[in-house]
Design an enzyme around this catalytic site. Structure first.
Site, PDB file in Angstrom:
ATOM      1  N   PRO A   2       5.361 113.118  39.927  1.00 48.10           N
ATOM      2  CA  PRO A   2       5.275 114.019  38.774  1.00 48.10           C
ATOM      3  C   PRO A   2       4.599 113.329  37.596  1.00 48.10           C
ATOM      4  O   PRO A   2       4.907 112.189  37.257  1.00 48.10           O
ATOM      5  CB  PRO A   2       6.743 114.326  38.471  1.00 48.10           C
ATOM      6  CG  PRO A   2       7.453 114.102  39.760  1.00 48.10           C
ATOM      7  CD  PRO A   2       6.732 112.964  40.416  1.00 48.10           C
ATOM      8  N   GLU A   3       3.653 114.037  36.980  1.00 46.76           N
ATOM      9  CA  GLU A   3       2.952 113.528  35.808  1.00 46.76           C
ATOM     10  C   GLU A   3       3.493 114.241  34.575  1.00 46.76           C
ATOM     11  O   GLU A   3       4.482 114.973  34.656  1.00 46.76           O
ATOM     12  CB  GLU A   3       1.453 113.723  35.994  1.00 46.76           C
ATOM     13  CG  GLU A   3       0.926 113.031  37.262  1.00 46.76           C
ATOM     14  CD  GLU A   3      -0.561 113.228  37.508  1.00 46.76           C
ATOM     15  OE1 GLU A   3      -1.303 113.426  36.522  1.00 46.76           O
ATOM     16  OE2 GLU A   3      -0.982 113.189  38.672  1.00 46.76           O
TER      17      GLU A   3
END
Length: 284
Positions: A2-3
């Site tokens: 996840p960014e």
């Protein structure tokens, strides 16, 4: 992994789900998830009886603010949070359970087991790892100015893409959004920062902000296993222009998207729109 857009979406959904809830007890099934304090029992004891007031974000880290404590959580590759009735069977790979006094659980599930949790006194988290060396926030209007962005990177000798992925310079960017931002700025990922013109710095700064903002609005990108705190997929993957689109036509010129490796990471570009060699702006 996840960014920033995905972590921001998780933060927002957790705010809706757990803010104001009081932790009655904590169950730690996989001790290595807990990085601080060293003993998982001390972690559980420290959180028992505390209320979650808000959930914030620093780069790719969640900051869960309780009365008298701050829990810093990194989802790593596939970590996810969800809220379930305490009586509901626990899914496999669920490693930490926060039992609320209203009969609900906040559960942390992580198939890859790479996620981490650190517990701090308020304010202490910014002085120690993992938050103490993080760079500037790209969605912070005051911190992420064009001047600050350029000063951070322009004298570095590393290729541009690895620099943008380095969380000590700019936080929250990962492989997906670096590829997208560089494409929209029409800049090749292997360019040296010193080769960029003033106009290119301006374009890249704007494209980073715009790409991340649109991704947040869409709830992030569900490329593999990502879902938000309510189990919902993100939708930005349907708006990606180059990432994951090898051999598909470039949306700008029609040339097939090319995939290669930069700094050990799979990288997507248009070889026509993002040229390696450009003439430096003499007015820069």
């Amino acid at each position: 992994m996840p960014e920033l857009p995905e972590v921001e979406t998780v933060r927002r959904t957790l705010m809706e789900l757990v803010a104001g809830k009081r932790i009655a007890s904590v169950t730690v099934k996989l001790p290595r998830i807990i990085q601080r304090p060293a003993e998982p029992m001390a972690f559980a004891d420290a959180l028992a009886g505390r209320t979650i007031h808000t959930v914030e974000r620093r780069g790719k880290f969640l900051r869960i603010i309780l009365d008298g404590m701050v829990l810093v959580s990194h989802l790593r590759m596939e970590g996810r949070y969800g809220v379930f009735p305490a009586a509901e069977p626990v899914e496999p790979h669920t490693h930490v359970l926060f039992h609320f006094d209203d009969g609900m659980d906040l559960r942390y599930k992580d198939v890859r087991q790479f996620g981490t949790m650190h517990l701090f006194l308020p304010g202490e988290e910014f002085q120690l790892p993992p938050l103490n060396k993080l760079g500037i926030e790209p969605l912070d209007d005051e911190a992420f100015t064009l001047k600050a962005f350029r000063e951070r990177l322009q004298k570095r000798t590393t290729k541009l893409k690895p620099l943008l992925l380095n969380q000590e310079h700019i936080v929250g960017l990962g492989n997906i959004y670096v590829d997208e931002a560089l494409f929209q700025a029409r800049i090749h990922p292997e360019r040296a920062p010193e080769s960029l013109s003033a106009n290119e710095w301006k374009r890249l700064h704007a494209s980073i902000r715009a790409t991340l903002s649109r991704a947040v609005d869409a709830g992030g990108s569900s490329i593999k296993s990502y879902v938000n705190g309510q189990g919902e997929m993100g939708m930005f993957q349907h708006q990606l222009l180059v990432y994951g689109r090898k051999n598909e036509p470039c949306p700008a010129c029609g040339r097939p998207i090319h995939k290669f490796v930069v700094g050990g990471r799979g990288t997507h570009i248009c070889t026509k729109c993002q040229r390696v060699k450009v003439k430096k702006d003499l007015k820069d």
